[in-house]
Write an enzyme that holds these catalytic residues in place. Sequence first.
Site, PDB file in Angstrom:
ATOM      1  N   TRP A 132      -2.887  -2.641  -1.658  1.00 26.20           N
ATOM      2  CA  TRP A 132      -2.558  -4.060  -1.850  1.00 26.20           C
ATOM      3  C   TRP A 132      -3.428  -4.777  -0.826  1.00 26.20           C
ATOM      4  O   TRP A 132      -3.212  -4.654   0.384  1.00 26.20           O
ATOM      5  CB  TRP A 132      -1.067  -4.294  -1.597  1.00 26.20           C
ATOM      6  CG  TRP A 132      -0.612  -5.676  -1.930  1.00 26.20           C
ATOM      7  CD1 TRP A 132      -0.210  -6.123  -3.150  1.00 26.20           C
ATOM      8  CD2 TRP A 132      -0.479  -6.789  -1.035  1.00 26.20           C
ATOM      9  NE1 TRP A 132       0.151  -7.449  -3.070  1.00 26.20           N
ATOM     10  CE2 TRP A 132      -0.006  -7.886  -1.784  1.00 26.20           C
ATOM     11  CE3 TRP A 132      -0.718  -6.974   0.326  1.00 26.20           C
ATOM     12  CZ2 TRP A 132       0.235  -9.134  -1.231  1.00 26.20           C
ATOM     13  CZ3 TRP A 132      -0.484  -8.222   0.883  1.00 26.20           C
ATOM     14  CH2 TRP A 132      -0.009  -9.290   0.101  1.00 26.20           C
ATOM     15  N   LYS A 159      12.637 -14.605 -10.871  1.00 28.45           N
ATOM     16  CA  LYS A 159      12.335 -13.510 -11.818  1.00 28.45           C
ATOM     17  C   LYS A 159      11.269 -13.954 -12.808  1.00 28.45           C
ATOM     18  O   LYS A 159      10.315 -13.232 -13.061  1.00 28.45           O
ATOM     19  CB  LYS A 159      13.579 -13.095 -12.615  1.00 28.45           C
ATOM     20  CG  LYS A 159      14.621 -12.246 -11.999  1.00 28.45           C
ATOM     21  CD  LYS A 159      14.282 -10.829 -11.686  1.00 28.45           C
ATOM     22  CE  LYS A 159      13.594 -10.728 -10.365  1.00 28.45           C
ATOM     23  NZ  LYS A 159      14.396 -10.342  -9.235  1.00 28.45           N
ATOM     24  N   ASN A 179      -1.698   1.840   5.829  1.00 26.72           N
ATOM     25  CA  ASN A 179      -0.837   0.808   5.248  1.00 26.72           C
ATOM     26  C   ASN A 179      -0.422  -0.104   6.397  1.00 26.72           C
ATOM     27  O   ASN A 179       0.245   0.340   7.330  1.00 26.72           O
ATOM     28  CB  ASN A 179       0.398   1.484   4.622  1.00 26.72           C
ATOM     29  CG  ASN A 179       1.475   0.485   4.228  1.00 26.72           C
ATOM     30  OD1 ASN A 179       1.191  -0.687   4.004  1.00 26.72           O
ATOM     31  ND2 ASN A 179       2.708   0.939   4.139  1.00 26.72           N
ATOM     32  N   GLY A 180      -0.855  -1.364   6.361  1.00 28.33           N
ATOM     33  CA  GLY A 180      -0.507  -2.296   7.437  1.00 28.33           C
ATOM     34  C   GLY A 180      -1.671  -3.218   7.722  1.00 28.33           C
ATOM     35  O   GLY A 180      -2.595  -3.339   6.913  1.00 28.33           O
ATOM     36  N   ARG A 216       3.751  -0.213  -4.880  1.00 31.26           N
ATOM     37  CA  ARG A 216       3.506  -0.775  -3.544  1.00 31.26           C
ATOM     38  C   ARG A 216       2.165  -1.507  -3.455  1.00 31.26           C
ATOM     39  O   ARG A 216       1.870  -2.143  -2.440  1.00 31.26           O
ATOM     40  CB  ARG A 216       3.520   0.352  -2.495  1.00 31.26           C
ATOM     41  CG  ARG A 216       4.812   1.133  -2.462  1.00 31.26           C
ATOM     42  CD  ARG A 216       4.726   2.233  -1.429  1.00 31.26           C
ATOM     43  NE  ARG A 216       4.627   1.673  -0.094  1.00 31.26           N
ATOM     44  CZ  ARG A 216       5.658   1.360   0.667  1.00 31.26           C
ATOM     45  NH1 ARG A 216       6.881   1.568   0.238  1.00 31.26           N
ATOM     46  NH2 ARG A 216       5.487   0.851   1.869  1.00 31.26           N
ATOM     47  N   CYS A 271       0.833  -1.191   0.000  1.00 26.01           N
ATOM     48  CA  CYS A 271       0.000   0.000   0.000  1.00 26.01           C
ATOM     49  C   CYS A 271       0.877   1.254   0.000  1.00 26.01           C
ATOM     50  O   CYS A 271       1.900   1.314   0.670  1.00 26.01           O
ATOM     51  CB  CYS A 271      -0.966   0.089   1.188  1.00 26.01           C
ATOM     52  SG  CYS A 271      -2.085  -1.287   1.304  1.00 26.01           S
ATOM     53  N   GLU A 298       7.791 -14.367 -11.143  1.00 19.67           N
ATOM     54  CA  GLU A 298       7.200 -13.089 -10.719  1.00 19.67           C
ATOM     55  C   GLU A 298       6.515 -12.350 -11.846  1.00 19.67           C
ATOM     56  O   GLU A 298       5.428 -11.832 -11.673  1.00 19.67           O
ATOM     57  CB  GLU A 298       8.317 -12.143 -10.242  1.00 19.67           C
ATOM     58  CG  GLU A 298       8.797 -12.312  -8.867  1.00 19.67           C
ATOM     59  CD  GLU A 298       9.678 -11.139  -8.459  1.00 19.67           C
ATOM     60  OE1 GLU A 298      10.770 -10.976  -9.031  1.00 19.67           O
ATOM     61  OE2 GLU A 298       9.279 -10.400  -7.550  1.00 19.67           O
ATOM     62  N   LYS A 304       6.103  -4.146  -4.166  1.00 25.57           N
ATOM     63  CA  LYS A 304       7.557  -3.982  -4.106  1.00 25.57           C
ATOM     64  C   LYS A 304       8.120  -4.266  -2.730  1.00 25.57           C
ATOM     65  O   LYS A 304       9.071  -5.009  -2.581  1.00 25.57           O
ATOM     66  CB  LYS A 304       7.914  -2.561  -4.550  1.00 25.57           C
ATOM     67  CG  LYS A 304       9.401  -2.246  -4.549  1.00 25.57           C
ATOM     68  CD  LYS A 304      10.105  -2.910  -5.690  1.00 25.57           C
ATOM     69  CE  LYS A 304      11.586  -2.589  -5.726  1.00 25.57           C
ATOM     70  NZ  LYS A 304      12.314  -3.621  -6.510  1.00 25.57           N
ATOM     71  N   HIS A 311      17.698 -35.879  -8.779  1.00 30.43           N
ATOM     72  CA  HIS A 311      17.061 -36.420  -7.571  1.00 30.43           C
ATOM     73  C   HIS A 311      15.579 -36.066  -7.482  1.00 30.43           C
ATOM     74  O   HIS A 311      15.016 -36.048  -6.390  1.00 30.43           O
ATOM     75  CB  HIS A 311      17.804 -35.939  -6.312  1.00 30.43           C
ATOM     76  CG  HIS A 311      19.227 -36.400  -6.274  1.00 30.43           C
ATOM     77  ND1 HIS A 311      19.582 -37.694  -5.992  1.00 30.43           N
ATOM     78  CD2 HIS A 311      20.381 -35.744  -6.532  1.00 30.43           C
ATOM     79  CE1 HIS A 311      20.900 -37.815  -6.054  1.00 30.43           C
ATOM     80  NE2 HIS A 311      21.408 -36.645  -6.386  1.00 30.43           N
ATOM     81  N   GLU A 319      17.433 -17.272  -8.436  1.00 29.07           N
ATOM     82  CA  GLU A 319      17.004 -15.915  -8.785  1.00 29.07           C
ATOM     83  C   GLU A 319      16.377 -15.878 -10.186  1.00 29.07           C
ATOM     84  O   GLU A 319      15.372 -15.198 -10.412  1.00 29.07           O
ATOM     85  CB  GLU A 319      18.207 -14.968  -8.686  1.00 29.07           C
ATOM     86  CG  GLU A 319      17.971 -13.532  -9.110  1.00 29.07           C
ATOM     87  CD  GLU A 319      16.929 -12.799  -8.280  1.00 29.07           C
ATOM     88  OE1 GLU A 319      16.465 -13.317  -7.259  1.00 29.07           O
ATOM     89  OE2 GLU A 319      16.548 -11.692  -8.694  1.00 29.07           O
TER      90      GLU A 319
HETATM   91  C1  AGP Z   1      12.384  -9.319  -5.968  1.00 26.93           C
HETATM   92  O1  AGP Z   1      12.274  -9.424  -7.357  1.00 26.93           O
HETATM   93  C2  AGP Z   1      11.177  -9.569  -5.248  1.00 26.93           C
HETATM   94  N1  AGP Z   1      10.155  -8.678  -5.648  1.00 26.93           N
HETATM   95  C3  AGP Z   1      11.211  -9.868  -3.760  1.00 26.93           C
HETATM   96  O2  AGP Z   1      11.625 -11.181  -3.633  1.00 26.93           O
HETATM   97  C4  AGP Z   1      12.105  -8.965  -2.864  1.00 26.93           C
HETATM   98  O3  AGP Z   1      13.441  -9.180  -3.171  1.00 26.93           O
HETATM   99  C5  AGP Z   1      11.824  -9.301  -1.386  1.00 26.93           C
HETATM  100  O4  AGP Z   1      10.497  -8.984  -1.103  1.00 26.93           O
HETATM  101  C6  AGP Z   1      12.758  -8.570  -0.444  1.00 26.93           C
HETATM  102  O5  AGP Z   1      12.651  -7.185  -0.581  1.00 26.93           O
HETATM  103  P1  AGP Z   1      13.684  -6.216   0.105  1.00 26.93           P
HETATM  104  O6  AGP Z   1      15.009  -6.438  -0.574  1.00 26.93           O
HETATM  105  O7  AGP Z   1      13.150  -4.847  -0.130  1.00 26.93           O
HETATM  106  O8  AGP Z   1      13.754  -6.587   1.549  1.00 26.93           O
END
Ligand code: AGP
Length: 617
Positions: free
Chosen positions: A74, A494, A100-101, A27, A2, A497, A612, A513, A490
């Site tokens: 969000w 990516k 937000n929370g 956000r 949010c 996501e 984010k 395995h 990673e």
């Molecule tokens: C990254 O592509 C992601 N959106 C997510 O995994 C992110 O890295 C994670 O939420 C941690 O965020 P931060 O680095 O702001 O703590």
Amino acid sequence: MCGIVGYVGKQKAAPLIIEGLKRLEYRGYDSAGVAVLQDGRFAVAKKTGRVANLEGETAKHRLHGTHGIGHTRWATHGGVTDANAHPHVSSDGKIALIHNGVIENYAHIKKFLLGKGYTFSSETDTEVLCNLIAYHYAKEPAAANGDSRFVESVRKTLRHAEGTYGIVIMALDLPGELVTARKGSPLILGLGDGETLVASDVSAIVSRTQNVVYLKDGEIAHLTPTTCAITTLSSGTVQTVVDKVTWSIADSELGAHAHFMEKEIFEQPTALENAMRGRFAEDGSTARFGGLNITPGEFRTVDRFMFCACGTALHACMVTEHLIERFARIPVECDYASEFRYRNAPLFRNSLFFVMSQSGETIDTLAALREAKRKGYKVLAINNVVGSTIAREADGGIYQHVGPEVGVASTKAFTSQLLIGAMLALYIGRMRDLSFSEGTEIVNALKGTPDLVRQALAQAPHIKAIAKRFAKVTDMLFLGRMSLFPIALEGALKLKEISYIHAEGYPAAEMKHGPIALISEECPSVFFAPNNELFNKVVSSMQEIKARKGPIIAIITEDAELPAGLADEVIRIPRCHEAVLPIVASIPVQLLSYYIAVERGCDVDKPRNLAKSVTVE
Ligand code: AGP
């Protein structure tokens, strides 16, 4: 999660709030809303979907007031509906609020308020805050301690609220005043010329002012166009410390790029230069950091490092683990911050903690930091956002200095974390067994990283063509060994996501395995195969996939030669030092995920269900 914005000043509030919300949309983007105090009433516009939808809606409401609040959501409690969108107005019509929370004890508060005759028009947890403030506001006489009635009613409310919040509130009978408070969700105040702003992030403020105040947990601020009075939940006064933001508005704009993710991928050479600037010792054999707040002597007593983070940042920690163990021969443990905070792990006496977080606001990482500090450990933070909660609560740390990262999928923040991790491993290694010449070799390699990344980025057209070929698959494996195993994780993250393709990352040899059962002509595998001591082993793993008709995309160093016909597609990256390899190898998988997502028509910068910074549990 949010994004929130509040404005009080001389300008029309709604357009400024909407501009701020657009910058905070990363956000959360389930719904958006704005409330402006005008003509003795709250004029409220809310709409599901993007801020652009809200913009159309506000036109109908003739929002001309100079005092307002806005929110991009969000969803946590309650579905994605107009009614659940913020701002919320108390059932007596006196208080408007954005949040937000998560309010964990909302059901209990709601029951109390229903008993007092308040009613609810949404399914959110937030609405209880709004009505409880209204309840206290109605009862509150002029406050005995000199605080305004407005601040005191917020304070009383928050004493009963369990959970996390960043809130901004307007009172119907107080034009020109906002109250804002936080616990666990970021809030930044902007002190402009005859106007005051509050937002979740500086990007919503910098177009108006660069003078900011980072509100801390447990603080309440009372804002007018020209004043900002901060107190605590327990009525203590707080000295207002004004910081200067170094970002400019251009840093968080798209420019000629189609998406922020694309912009940030191609910014990486410069971002890496910024992350290492001034951070090598004059003798050229080690790194140096200004803000660690720990002496070399203290570092030498450490016999175990513990790294906690989430998501992409955890992958960067895993590469750092590999390099610290290689260069300094000190054991390192990495843990999901979300697990560490609850699992009560037995810890070594001479452990040193690191947390890594781009945003510095991730609630699980923050909780891990607090848990380690509670147990008496020093905690250092590797973090991008200056003044973030994690940066402020850590005992010291290293800023990434890569500027704002807007794309939800982390790219430049990740590679700068890898770079800083490598520099840290060098720094610690030079305190132990790494020689001067080994040190200078690593320093020279690290200094060459931006150019190697430029070379890897030059493969973009080739990778785009590969992406076109594989864009319709439903599953993909990413396989790497040693320091490239976290890069495989990673790469899979990516792709998941932003393109919603199911993807898994594994150590290449682990594939047989279990995951090998997934292999078919429809499930391609991305292999990292640098020309090193494990090259032939990785080639054997590729043969096992090929024997089962699995398509192979091989990312190899330019000096490696694969058996003819083994890989369906080959992406060449420059040959580089092991400290730099994970950074350079990240580029092709970032580009591959990006182009696949674009090819599939996905909303790259705003992937479904994500936000984010994850500031709720
Ligand atoms: C990254 O592509 C992601 N959106 C997510 O995994 C992110 O890295 C994670 O939420 C941690 O965020 P931060 O680095 O702001 O703590």
